[in-house]
Enzyme design. Structure first.
Site, PDB file in Angstrom:
ATOM      1  N   LYS A  44     -11.321  -3.719  -1.242  1.00 45.16           N
ATOM      2  CA  LYS A  44     -10.317  -4.464  -0.658  1.00 45.16           C
ATOM      3  C   LYS A  44      -9.852  -3.676   0.507  1.00 45.16           C
ATOM      4  CE  LYS A  44      -8.054  -3.215  -5.091  1.00 45.16           C
ATOM      5  NZ  LYS A  44      -7.170  -2.738  -6.022  1.00 45.16           N
ATOM      6  N   LYS A  46      -9.363  -0.342   0.880  1.00 46.25           N
ATOM      7  CA  LYS A  46      -8.546   0.604   0.483  1.00 46.25           C
ATOM      8  C   LYS A  46      -9.199   1.979   0.558  1.00 46.25           C
ATOM      9  CE  LYS A  46      -4.189   0.194  -2.026  1.00 46.25           C
ATOM     10  NZ  LYS A  46      -3.531  -0.501  -3.186  1.00 46.25           N
TER      11      LYS A  46
HETATM   12  N1  CTP Z   1       4.930   0.270  -8.220  1.00 47.70           N
HETATM   13  C1  CTP Z   1       6.204   0.128  -8.129  1.00 47.70           C
HETATM   14  N2  CTP Z   1       7.099   0.871  -7.487  1.00 47.70           N
HETATM   15  C2  CTP Z   1       6.630   1.568  -6.073  1.00 47.70           C
HETATM   16  C3  CTP Z   1       5.234   1.637  -6.051  1.00 47.70           C
HETATM   17  C4  CTP Z   1       4.388   1.028  -6.809  1.00 47.70           C
HETATM   18  O1  CTP Z   1       6.554  -0.075  -9.271  1.00 47.70           O
HETATM   19  N3  CTP Z   1       7.506   1.815  -5.310  1.00 47.70           N
HETATM   20  C5  CTP Z   1       3.923  -0.391  -8.677  1.00 47.70           C
HETATM   21  C6  CTP Z   1       3.134  -1.436  -8.434  1.00 47.70           C
HETATM   22  O2  CTP Z   1       4.103  -2.485  -8.169  1.00 47.70           O
HETATM   23  C7  CTP Z   1       2.077  -1.676  -9.037  1.00 47.70           C
HETATM   24  C8  CTP Z   1       1.677  -0.297  -9.777  1.00 47.70           C
HETATM   25  O3  CTP Z   1       3.020   0.532  -9.284  1.00 47.70           O
HETATM   26  O4  CTP Z   1       2.351  -2.294 -10.445  1.00 47.70           O
HETATM   27  C9  CTP Z   1       0.531   0.584  -8.920  1.00 47.70           C
HETATM   28  O5  CTP Z   1       0.863   0.277  -7.579  1.00 47.70           O
HETATM   29  P1  CTP Z   1      -0.033   0.951  -6.555  1.00 47.70           P
HETATM   30  O6  CTP Z   1      -0.717  -0.319  -5.426  1.00 47.70           O
HETATM   31  O7  CTP Z   1      -1.374   1.333  -7.193  1.00 47.70           O
HETATM   32  O8  CTP Z   1       1.000   1.888  -5.888  1.00 47.70           O
HETATM   33  P2  CTP Z   1       1.736   1.821  -4.376  1.00 47.70           P
HETATM   34  O9  CTP Z   1       2.285   2.877  -4.329  1.00 47.70           O
HETATM   35  O10 CTP Z   1       2.136   0.256  -4.116  1.00 47.70           O
HETATM   36  O11 CTP Z   1       0.397   1.870  -3.674  1.00 47.70           O
HETATM   37  P3  CTP Z   1      -0.043   1.458  -2.160  1.00 47.70           P
HETATM   38  O12 CTP Z   1       0.910   1.802  -0.941  1.00 47.70           O
HETATM   39  O13 CTP Z   1      -1.522   1.783  -1.676  1.00 47.70           O
HETATM   40  O14 CTP Z   1       0.193  -0.078  -1.914  1.00 47.70           O
END
Ligand code: CTP
Length: 139
Positions: A44, A46
């Site tokens: 992805k 990432k």
């Molecule tokens: N999530 C959430 N609120 C946030 C960040 C994440 O509810 N502020 C939720 C996402 O919607 C997902 C889960 O946590 O269902 C895991 O998300 P992930 O993508 O691992 O976390 P992120 O912090 O969004 O990571 P990134 O910045 O890499 O996208």
């Protein structure tokens, strides 16, 4: 017993994750997290700060999480849903406008939970990098 499943990377575990997991667990009796492996994240584009084993260890320490399984690809969800007799798949609202998961409605309920504003792993990583460069500048 009502089984819930959700998927994600959960890097640099933060309160946005915790709130999502808490609300997901409250939808049922048993919460499974499909945790993206480092190899899957690579496909992805990432790279997580913590590797899979550390991310898994942290999730397993949470009272809302009953089981962590590896998420190795996009296609495994129907198999997971059947294997673990999942009632509801929970995704963050970041996926709400995507039709990537619509087909899963023939296997179980699909619920989107709103994200917590103002926090993400990406934001935390950015802040860590900024702090590191500040420290380097003052040495
Ligand atoms: N999530 C959430 N609120 C946030 C960040 C994440 O509810 N502020 C939720 C996402 O919607 C997902 C889960 O946590 O269902 C895991 O998300 P992930 O993508 O691992 O976390 P992120 O912090 O969004 O990571 P990134 O910045 O890499 O996208």
């Amino acid at each position: 017993m009502k089984v819930i499943i959700t998927y994600g990377t959960f890097d640099l575990l933060h309160y946005g994750h915790i709130r999502l997991l808490k609300r997901a667990r409250e939808l049922g009796d048993y919460l499974i997290v499909g945790l993206s492996t480092d190899e899957f994240n690579e496909t992805k584009g990432k790279t997580s700060y913590y590797n899979y084993e550390i991310r898994k260890e942290m999730l397993e320490a949470l009272k809302y999480v009953d089981k962590v399984i590896p998420e190795k690809n996009w296609e495994q969800k129907p198999g997971d849903i059947q294997k673990y007799k999942v009632d509801t798949l929970v995704m963050g609202s970041d996926w709400e406008n995507s039709d990537r998961f619509t087909y899963l409605q023939e296997y179980c309920n699909l619920t989107f939970l709103s994200r917590t504003h103002g926090i993400s792993s990406t934001l935390l990583k950015g802040n860590l990098i900024k702090e590191e460069s500040k420290e380097t500048a003052t040495v």
